[in-house]
Design an enzyme around this catalytic site. Structure first.
Site, PDB file in Angstrom:
ATOM      1  N   CYS A   1      87.616  40.653  40.199  1.00 29.70           N
ATOM      2  CA  CYS A   1      86.500  41.488  40.216  1.00 29.70           C
ATOM      3  C   CYS A   1      86.815  42.889  40.634  1.00 29.70           C
ATOM      4  O   CYS A   1      87.166  43.377  41.694  1.00 29.70           O
ATOM      5  CB  CYS A   1      85.576  40.827  41.529  1.00 29.70           C
ATOM      6  SG  CYS A   1      84.130  41.742  41.764  1.00 29.70           S
TER       7      CYS A   1
ATOM      8  N   CYS B   1      84.595  44.458  43.440  1.00 25.71           N
ATOM      9  CA  CYS B   1      84.780  43.708  45.002  1.00 25.71           C
ATOM     10  C   CYS B   1      86.291  44.463  45.265  1.00 25.71           C
ATOM     11  O   CYS B   1      86.124  45.212  46.551  1.00 25.71           O
ATOM     12  CB  CYS B   1      85.227  42.382  44.986  1.00 25.71           C
ATOM     13  SG  CYS B   1      84.015  41.291  43.738  1.00 25.71           S
ATOM     14  N   ASP B   2      87.164  44.607  44.492  1.00 24.28           N
ATOM     15  CA  ASP B   2      88.469  45.038  44.888  1.00 24.28           C
ATOM     16  C   ASP B   2      88.762  46.467  44.545  1.00 24.28           C
ATOM     17  O   ASP B   2      89.873  46.940  44.967  1.00 24.28           O
ATOM     18  CB  ASP B   2      89.368  43.943  44.536  1.00 24.28           C
ATOM     19  CG  ASP B   2      89.072  42.625  45.182  1.00 24.28           C
ATOM     20  OD1 ASP B   2      88.618  42.513  46.181  1.00 24.28           O
ATOM     21  OD2 ASP B   2      89.086  41.765  44.486  1.00 24.28           O
TER      22      ASP B   2
END
Ligand code: NDP
Length: 311
Positions: free
Chosen positions: A137, A140-141
């Site tokens: 992701c 997200c990261d």
């Protein structure tokens, strides 16, 4: 124990749309959110192709709006995961759902909208660095890899989206495509080609993710030249597709060899009475927020008709 009219499993566009329709039809649905409340869209950045948002919207904001709309009409949203189901084969019977291995929900109809989850390559080294450089992701990261070099694997729209997103944050992005072409839509491919700090490597496969405590290089193979190379990178992002989240329905509902639930043509009906499937859990072809929402609507209408037919 109280028997409810309608339980909805999953909280992506399919689940919440089913909830909006079911609650407006007075079915008083209970929606169990699952492991990733809001579903896959909460890990995407801008959604530009959902009608009604002319300037686009972020995935998390859109899912917040979906939830609010479902709750406005009385949907009860439960934070928890359905860990087991006991589905009845009897028309008019009661289905049992077990939430987080303890709480039981009894329902006359069940709408399944459990979605799909990201796939990994299956390399032991990939597993080893999960959360320490390996991610599925980018949204997200990606922030953790600001101004660093990263590798993205995949050739579809997800890979194109994640690679261009990361290119905005990172120093350099290498996109590994296993064949000699990308499967992504033309517009997404153009974005990839037009991104200066993005190097597209066709015919490249991952051999090993390497590092000490965290990732510092990726061993890859150029399958055309049959050559191994090392790419210095601190992040390794997978964008190679998804698996349907249908494990708990195995041996109870009909599914294809991959695990996508099979529905009767032009409907959301599964092989069991009162059980309906919608969204990515049953759609291996379109997999869009808008098609998932549409199929959630179908499932709620089918559930309503099924219940009406019992009287
Ligand atoms: P896709 O199934 O479309 O693509 C998967 C990609 O990963 C393919 O290029 C495939 O290669 C590659 N791949 C699969 N397994 C491996 C492996 N083991 N090693 C290396 N590469 C591998 O999945 P996506 O998640 O990209 O997209 C799913 C759906 O969602 C699509 O319909 C897409 O259009 C849609 N989508 C739309 C977006 C948007 O409109 N903004 C954004 C993201 C997704 P190969 O081609 O060789 O099989």
């Amino acid at each position: 124990m109280k028997i409810i009219e309608c339980a909805i499993i999953g909280s992506g566009p399919a689940g919440y749309t089913a909830a909006i329709y079911a609650s407006r039809a007075n079915l008083n649905p209970v929606l169990i959110q699952g492991i990733q409340p809001g579903g896959q869209l909460t890990t995407t950045n801008d959604v530009e192709n959902y009608p009604g948002y002319p300037s686009g919207v972020t995935g998390p904001k859109m899912m917040e709006d979906f939830q609010k709309q479902a709750e406005r009409f009385g949907t009860k949203v439960i934070f928890g995961t359905v860990t087991k189901v006991e589905l009845t084969q009897k028309k008019g019977g009661v289905h049992k759902l077990i939430v987080d291995n303890k709480e039981e929900i009894l329902a006359k109809t069940v709408i399944i909208s459990t979605g799909a989850s990201a796939k990994y390559l299956g390399l032991p080294s990939e597993q080893k660095f999960m959360g320490s450089g390996v991610s599925a992701c980018a949204v997200c990261d990606g922030f953790f890899f600001k101004n660093q070099d990263v590798v993205v694997v995949g050739g579809g729209d997800s890979a194109a989206e994640e690679a261009t997103y990361l290119a905005n944050l990172c120093n350099k992005v290498y996109l590994l495509v296993r064949s000699d072409k990308m499967r992504a839509s033309k517009i997404m491919q153009k974005r990839v080609f037009d991104t200066k700090n993005l190097e597209l490597l066709f015919n490249h496969e991952t051999v090993e993710v390497m590092g000490d405590n965290t990732v510092n290089q990726i061993k890859v193979k150029d399958t055309k030249l049959n050559e191994l190379k090392i790419i210095k990178a601190t992040g390794f992002f997978l964008a190679i597709g998804h698996n349907p989240n249908t494990e708990i329905f195995k041996n109870q509902l009909d599914m294809d060899e991959v695990g996508y639930l099979i529905t009767k043509p032009d409907s959301s009906l599964t092989n069991l009475p009162g059980v309906f499937a919608s969204g990515d859990a049953q759609d291996s072809i379109y997999r869009q927020a808008i098609t998932a929402a549409g199929s959630g609507c179908m499932a709620a209408l089918d559930a309503e008709r099924y219940l009406a037919g019992l009287h």
